[in-house]
Design an enzyme around this catalytic site. Structure first.
Site: not given
Ligand code: G3P
Ligand code: CA
Length: 340
Positions: A32, A74
């Protein structure tokens, strides 16, 4: 790619008979924003570390610059992960935010990336992670990041995938930009174009995913992210409650290959002595969708567990999800390796 084959034995008890259901499943580790538990999120350094730690897929959140270049970041604004406030004072909009879309790539390349900070206090969101102000990190473009991963695939002989996310497509459109069209062109250039590609393309917006599938004719594997309306602007007008129902999941299966639920949409908490589990995983699987929940963090655990490994066990093996987004890919890789 290192494959983890796990034999899952399930016991199904009905009033009249007992069945043993045995299946084989590949469990994925999705880094992530990279190995973001250790290095500032969405830097090439964090991606290289995730690669070295053995992640199966590495995530890219995507936003456009003023000159239409997809960058890996992000937020649609820059001040929570870069030094834009010091480098470009006076370039904020009326709301006080410094939007990536107001900056050329050349300008964005002058920024230094830092650990995520809270707007206002300037304090690190995760204080135990990489220190603020040390070393020097930059914002990568999508192309640079793909070249890093494909280069490592070549030099290591492995085959690690990408997991790009189209961020705020409606907002980009309101600024006169078609982010999906631009991203798909780059993905195609680098060989990601069909279902066999080692790529999942994700988005929170179901209309945009349908557009990607039907209007922009993408054959890529698509993942419908599931959020909550209360999270704000991008999420407010999407019926996420419906998308989590059996009917909603069947609709998603028409245009996508998987769902990415928030962890709490799968496991709602713990009662006196047992977990409160939603039917989402079961019904998504019945509809033919893979399930990749987010976000598994060793330093932000839900109250009902005491370790990341306990959380991974519950999701991978008790609930049967197909992969997880984690800031700590090394821990998930190690956990799965020990289970084999
Ligand atoms: O894309 C999966 C997860 O990353 C979604 O949340 O806000 O971290 O992009 P975010
Ligand atoms: Ca994401």
């Amino acid at each position: 790619m290192k494959t983890r084959i796990v034999i899952v034995a399930g016991l199904i008890l009905t009033n009249f008979f007992v069945n043993f259901a045995v299946a084989t499943q590949e469990k994925l580790v999705i880094a992530h924003r990279g190995a973001s538990g250790y290095l500032p999120e969405h830097t090439l350094e964090a991606k290289a570390l995730a690669y070295g730690m053995g992640a199966d897929y590495i995530e890219q959140d995507l936003v456009l610059t003023k000159d239409d270049v997809p960058i890996v970041i992000h937020d649609i604004h820059l001040e929570t992960t870069t030094d834009v406030v010091e480098k470009f004072p006076g370039r904020a909009r009326e709301d006080g935010k410094f939007y990536a879309i107001d900056f050329s790539l050349a300008e964005i390349k002058r920024l230094r990336v830092n650990e995520r900070i809270r707007s206002g206090s300037g304090k690190a969101v995760f204080p135990e992670r990489f220190p603020l102000g040390l070393s020097s990190f930059r914002v990568p473009t999508l192309a640079e990041e793909i070249e890093l991963i494909q280069g490592l695939n070549r030099s290591s002989g492995k085959n690690i995938g990408i997991y790009p996310e189209i961020k705020s497509p409606g907002w980009h459109r309101s600024q006169g930009k078609d982010i999906s069209k631009i991203v798909l062109k780059i993905l195609k250039k680098y060989g990601y174009a069909d279902q066999s590609s080692l790529a999942y393309l994700q988005c929170f917006d179901p209309d945009e995913l349908k557009r990607i599938r039907y209007e922009l004719n993408s054959q890529l594997k698509l993942v419908q992210l599931l959020g909550e309306n209360r999270w704000g602007q991008d999420y407010a007008n999407i019926n996420y409650a419906h998308l989590q129902t059996k009917e909603g999941l069947a609709e998603i299966a028409q245009y996508a290959n998987g769902v990415g639920p928030w962890m709490q949409q799968v496991l709602k908490g713990k009662g006196e002595d047992q977990f409160k589990i939603s039917s989402l995983v079961k019904e998504a699987h019945a509809a033919g969708l893979v399930v990749h929940p987010y976000t598994f963090r060793a330093d932000a655990l839900p109250k009902y567990v005491t370790s990341l490994e306990q959380l991974l066990k519950i999701f991978y093996f008790d609930l049967g999800v197909d992969g997880v987004f984690t800031d700590f890919p090394d821990r998930a890789v190690k956990y799965l390796d020990q289970k084999n």
